[in-house]
Design a protein around this motif. Structure first.
Motif, PDB file in Angstrom:
ATOM      1  N   MET A  17      -3.227  15.861   0.392  1.00 59.19           N
ATOM      2  CA  MET A  17      -2.762  15.142  -0.605  1.00 59.19           C
ATOM      3  C   MET A  17      -1.215  15.406  -0.494  1.00 59.19           C
ATOM      4  O   MET A  17      -0.638  14.430  -0.848  1.00 59.19           O
ATOM      5  CB  MET A  17      -3.321  15.348  -1.605  1.00 59.19           C
ATOM      6  CG  MET A  17      -4.541  15.523  -1.171  1.00 59.19           C
ATOM      7  SD  MET A  17      -6.008  16.459  -2.316  1.00 59.19           S
ATOM      8  CE  MET A  17      -7.253  16.663  -2.022  1.00 59.19           C
ATOM      9  N   GLU A  18      -0.792  16.637  -0.273  1.00 64.95           N
ATOM     10  CA  GLU A  18       0.787  16.649  -0.156  1.00 64.95           C
ATOM     11  C   GLU A  18       1.897  15.719   0.069  1.00 64.95           C
ATOM     12  O   GLU A  18       2.513  15.176  -0.259  1.00 64.95           O
ATOM     13  CB  GLU A  18       0.957  18.406   0.030  1.00 64.95           C
ATOM     14  CG  GLU A  18       0.298  18.938  -1.158  1.00 64.95           C
ATOM     15  CD  GLU A  18       1.454  19.095  -2.321  1.00 64.95           C
ATOM     16  OE1 GLU A  18       2.307  18.367  -2.535  1.00 64.95           O
ATOM     17  OE2 GLU A  18       1.086  20.222  -2.768  1.00 64.95           O
ATOM     18  N   LYS A  19       1.023  15.377   1.554  1.00 65.89           N
ATOM     19  CA  LYS A  19       1.909  14.320   2.589  1.00 65.89           C
ATOM     20  C   LYS A  19       1.702  13.415   1.674  1.00 65.89           C
ATOM     21  O   LYS A  19       2.650  12.029   1.526  1.00 65.89           O
ATOM     22  CB  LYS A  19       1.507  14.453   3.837  1.00 65.89           C
ATOM     23  CG  LYS A  19       1.609  15.792   4.044  1.00 65.89           C
ATOM     24  CD  LYS A  19       0.490  15.275   6.269  1.00 65.89           C
ATOM     25  CE  LYS A  19       0.942  16.604   6.894  1.00 65.89           C
ATOM     26  NZ  LYS A  19       0.528  17.013   8.210  1.00 65.89           N
ATOM     27  N   VAL A  20       0.814  12.401   0.985  1.00 62.44           N
ATOM     28  CA  VAL A  20       0.782  11.264   0.773  1.00 62.44           C
ATOM     29  C   VAL A  20       1.802  11.275  -0.809  1.00 62.44           C
ATOM     30  O   VAL A  20       2.715  10.002  -1.248  1.00 62.44           O
ATOM     31  CB  VAL A  20      -0.606  10.809  -0.378  1.00 62.44           C
ATOM     32  CG1 VAL A  20      -0.858  10.258  -0.389  1.00 62.44           C
ATOM     33  CG2 VAL A  20      -2.004  11.130   1.060  1.00 62.44           C
ATOM     34  N   ALA A  21       1.764  12.644  -1.387  1.00 68.84           N
ATOM     35  CA  ALA A  21       2.476  13.025  -2.573  1.00 68.84           C
ATOM     36  C   ALA A  21       3.496  12.348  -2.236  1.00 68.84           C
ATOM     37  O   ALA A  21       5.141  11.319  -3.084  1.00 68.84           O
ATOM     38  CB  ALA A  21       2.499  13.925  -3.096  1.00 68.84           C
ATOM     39  N   ALA A  22       4.305  12.572  -0.600  1.00 69.41           N
ATOM     40  CA  ALA A  22       5.450  13.484  -0.270  1.00 69.41           C
ATOM     41  C   ALA A  22       5.973  11.822   0.064  1.00 69.41           C
ATOM     42  O   ALA A  22       7.053  11.179  -0.417  1.00 69.41           O
ATOM     43  CB  ALA A  22       6.601  14.066   0.250  1.00 69.41           C
ATOM     44  N   ALA A  23       4.937  10.930   0.548  1.00 66.51           N
ATOM     45  CA  ALA A  23       5.389   9.384   1.061  1.00 66.51           C
ATOM     46  C   ALA A  23       5.517   8.628  -0.163  1.00 66.51           C
ATOM     47  O   ALA A  23       5.843   7.643  -0.001  1.00 66.51           O
ATOM     48  CB  ALA A  23       4.541   9.019   1.679  1.00 66.51           C
ATOM     49  N   GLU A  24       4.718   8.586  -1.342  1.00 71.21           N
ATOM     50  CA  GLU A  24       4.850   8.220  -2.570  1.00 71.21           C
ATOM     51  C   GLU A  24       5.552   8.183  -3.177  1.00 71.21           C
ATOM     52  O   GLU A  24       5.783   7.307  -4.499  1.00 71.21           O
ATOM     53  CB  GLU A  24       3.710   7.962  -3.043  1.00 71.21           C
ATOM     54  CG  GLU A  24       2.239   7.329  -1.587  1.00 71.21           C
ATOM     55  CD  GLU A  24       2.365   5.487  -1.648  1.00 71.21           C
ATOM     56  OE1 GLU A  24       2.846   5.186  -2.672  1.00 71.21           O
ATOM     57  OE2 GLU A  24       1.496   5.264  -0.752  1.00 71.21           O
ATOM     58  N   ASP A  50      -2.409  15.051  14.840  1.00 71.93           N
ATOM     59  CA  ASP A  50      -1.084  14.011  14.982  1.00 71.93           C
ATOM     60  C   ASP A  50      -0.999  12.930  14.604  1.00 71.93           C
ATOM     61  O   ASP A  50      -0.302  12.296  14.884  1.00 71.93           O
ATOM     62  CB  ASP A  50      -0.712  14.591  16.099  1.00 71.93           C
ATOM     63  CG  ASP A  50      -0.292  15.856  16.734  1.00 71.93           C
ATOM     64  OD1 ASP A  50       0.344  17.002  15.855  1.00 71.93           O
ATOM     65  OD2 ASP A  50      -0.265  16.520  18.265  1.00 71.93           O
ATOM     66  N   GLN A  51      -2.460  12.328  13.569  1.00 68.41           N
ATOM     67  CA  GLN A  51      -2.446  11.442  13.551  1.00 68.41           C
ATOM     68  C   GLN A  51      -1.808  11.154  11.881  1.00 68.41           C
ATOM     69  O   GLN A  51      -1.080  11.964  10.849  1.00 68.41           O
ATOM     70  CB  GLN A  51      -3.501  10.667  12.944  1.00 68.41           C
ATOM     71  CG  GLN A  51      -4.515  11.386  11.770  1.00 68.41           C
ATOM     72  CD  GLN A  51      -5.430  10.655  11.457  1.00 68.41           C
ATOM     73  OE1 GLN A  51      -6.012   8.998  11.606  1.00 68.41           O
ATOM     74  NE2 GLN A  51      -6.644  11.659  11.604  1.00 68.41           N
ATOM     75  N   LYS A  52      -0.857   9.812  12.439  1.00 71.11           N
ATOM     76  CA  LYS A  52      -0.384   9.576  10.241  1.00 71.11           C
ATOM     77  C   LYS A  52      -0.874  10.092   9.456  1.00 71.11           C
ATOM     78  O   LYS A  52      -2.595   9.290   9.478  1.00 71.11           O
ATOM     79  CB  LYS A  52       0.643   8.294  10.294  1.00 71.11           C
ATOM     80  CG  LYS A  52       1.441   8.729  11.392  1.00 71.11           C
ATOM     81  CD  LYS A  52       1.892   7.237  11.843  1.00 71.11           C
ATOM     82  CE  LYS A  52       3.562   6.973  12.380  1.00 71.11           C
ATOM     83  NZ  LYS A  52       4.206   5.958  12.664  1.00 71.11           N
ATOM     84  N   ILE A  53      -0.807  10.284   7.988  1.00 69.68           N
ATOM     85  CA  ILE A  53      -1.700  10.502   6.943  1.00 69.68           C
ATOM     86  C   ILE A  53      -0.776   8.868   6.497  1.00 69.68           C
ATOM     87  O   ILE A  53       0.536   9.436   5.387  1.00 69.68           O
ATOM     88  CB  ILE A  53      -1.292  11.621   6.237  1.00 69.68           C
ATOM     89  CG1 ILE A  53      -1.954  12.563   7.600  1.00 69.68           C
ATOM     90  CG2 ILE A  53      -2.120  11.628   4.871  1.00 69.68           C
ATOM     91  CD1 ILE A  53      -3.196  12.974   7.461  1.00 69.68           C
ATOM     92  N   CYS A  54      -1.832   8.472   5.681  1.00 71.94           N
ATOM     93  CA  CYS A  54      -1.242   7.214   4.277  1.00 71.94           C
ATOM     94  C   CYS A  54      -2.290   7.849   2.896  1.00 71.94           C
ATOM     95  O   CYS A  54      -3.771   7.921   2.990  1.00 71.94           O
ATOM     96  CB  CYS A  54      -1.278   6.319   5.372  1.00 71.94           C
ATOM     97  SG  CYS A  54      -2.914   5.538   5.110  1.00 71.94           S
ATOM     98  N   GLY A  55      -2.052   7.061   1.915  1.00 70.64           N
ATOM     99  CA  GLY A  55      -2.878   7.301   0.942  1.00 70.64           C
ATOM    100  C   GLY A  55      -3.629   5.701   0.438  1.00 70.64           C
ATOM    101  O   GLY A  55      -2.941   5.776   0.610  1.00 70.64           O
TER     102      GLY A  55
END
Length: 445
Positions: A17-24, A50-55
């Motif tokens: 969730m943190e990675k999605v938040a940073a990207a968005e 090591d897969q990319k994270i997306c929301g």
């Protein structure tokens, strides 16, 4: 192991969730709230590192999926790997591996090893392909084998699956009672499941044992994308009774799946005339409780083969605008042939551009980049113009192939450049945020 949905409902902001938040550009808490409500999903099977994270979902940038895979006519694994790498290079957000020809386990695993995008599939493809090879009749598929196969594929690291749970005897009856269709059945998995049900005079096991499907998806925290196996394959079939029966069931299943702690997404059509796209999305959101909507195209015309990536891009821009969350690309080869590498590239570029256009309309407050592009173009700052735009390499290729005498112009206008003339007339009047570099006003040409 708890799913992203279960964690979110317990108030936990996960690393994903943190990675999605940073990207968005949001807080982790905002993403957690969206996941907890079932409005956002994060396809990230924890078994695949090591897969990319997306929301995917409400309030986020509209995402783009690329599909690859062999067929019974063309089964070249190396070609599919190259296509997967092109999809990543062209900034797809997710990838679907949809092979039906060759060693399907080996192909899937090789794609997973050579790509960092979240990967999904349609398990019915392999199930029916293998039943056809073994029994020379796909209708002899053993339902128990189907569930075993789903788990085997999830163990390999798939992060989402399109599973045709919404086809049932009721929806098939609607198809018969309406006199079939103009465009027929176009979903491979859906059509073979309908055939299996008719041949065996049985209910769809994926519908009948939906709780078992959800249990498997939960075990690997994979997103269950409720496939639209009876989607319209022609605009004259759009929103017919069969399609709507399946859509209602899928939206109900989305709610049931969320109640079980499973991340859920609903798939949509298909072929839809432009004037019906907004209504289609409104129906899905209203009936599913706001589940993310994964739209296949849609194609708002049936007569554009050869350029269906453009047909679909028009539909995709409207879909993104009105609330679709994930768009599956369409390539120029759609309806004609298995896509090649260039088809994948062109399909992704058209779809990414379409979703950008849709997001500009959906999120008016997020148009700052477009302003910066316009200012760079106005001031003939070609380097910044290239760097801010979506396809800088293509822009440079075109410009360098037809170089102007005056580097401040292009060969479209040459000495009659409107940008240069306009700037010379109004350079002293530029003020506020219309002045890109206040300390470096452009000199009169």
């Amino acid at each position: 192991m708890k799913t992203q949905l279960e964690l979110a409902r317990e108030g936990v902001v996960s690393p994903e969730m943190e990675k999605v938040a940073a990207a968005e550009g949001f807080t982790g808490e905002k993403i957690r709230q969206g996941v907890a409500a079932g409005h956002i999903v994060i396809p990230a099977n924890p078994g695949r590192k090591d897969q990319k994270i997306c929301g995917i979902g409400k309030g986020l940038r509209t995402k783009v999926n690329a599909s690859i895979g062999t067929s019974s006519d063309i089964s070249d694994v190396d070609l599919e790997i190259r296509k997967a790498k092109i999809a990543e290079e062209e900034k797809a957000d997710t990838l679907m591996e949809l092979s039906t020809g060759g060693d399907l386990d080996a192909i899937r695993r090789k794609v997973l090893d050579n790509c960092s995008l979240p990967v999904g599939n349609v398990p019915l493809y392999q199930a029916f392909a293998e039943a056809s090879r073994k029994y020379h009749n796909p209708n002899k598929l053993d339902p128990e084998y189907l569930f075993e196969l789903i788990e085997r594929q999830l163990e390999d690291g798939l992060s989402f699956m399109a599973i045709h749970c919404g086809i049932n005897r009721f929806s098939i009856e609607r198809m018969r009672n309406q006199g079939f269709r103009y465009g027929g059945l176009v979903s491979k998995g859906g059509t073979f499941m309908v055939s299996w049900m008719e041949y065996n005079n049985r209910e769809n096991p994926l519908y009948e044992q939906f709780d078992r499907v959800c249990a498997l998806m939960k075990k690997y925290d994979a997103v269950l994308s409720l496939g639209n196996g009876i989607r319209a394959g022609a605009i004259h079939d759009s929103h017919d009774r069969a399609q709507m029966a399946e859509m209602i069931i899928n939206c109900e299943l989305a709610e049931l799946g969320r109640n079980m702690g499973c991340q859920m997404m609903v798939e949509g059509p298909g072929h839809v005339p432009l004037d019906e796209i907004q209504g289609n999305i409104m129906l899905e959101k209203a009936m599913s409780g706001g589940a993310p909507y994964y739209v296949l195209g849609p194609l708002p015309a049936d007569s554009g083969a050869g350029y269906d990536h453009l047909t679909a891009a028009i539909g995709a821009s409207h879909s993104a605008w009105h609330g679709a969350d994930l768009i599956c690309y369409i390539t120029p080869a759609e309806h004609l042939a298995l896509p090649n590498e260039n088809d994948v590239r062109e399909g992704l570029r058209a779809t990414r551009l379409a979703t950008r256009i849709g997001d500009i309309a959906k999120y008016p407050e997020r148009r700052e980049l477009e302003k910066r592009v316009a200012l760079a173009r106005r001031d003939s700052d070609f380097e910044e113009y290239f760097n801010l735009s979506m396809f800088p390499e293509k822009m440079r290729e075109v410009r360098n192939s037809r170089k102007p005498e005056n580097e401040s112009t292009c060969t479209m206008c040459g000495d009659f450049c409107a940008m240069e003339r306009g700037f010379s007339l109004f350079k002293d009047d530029i003020a506020g945020d219309k002045c890109r570099h206040p300390e470096k006003k452009k000199e009169t040409v």
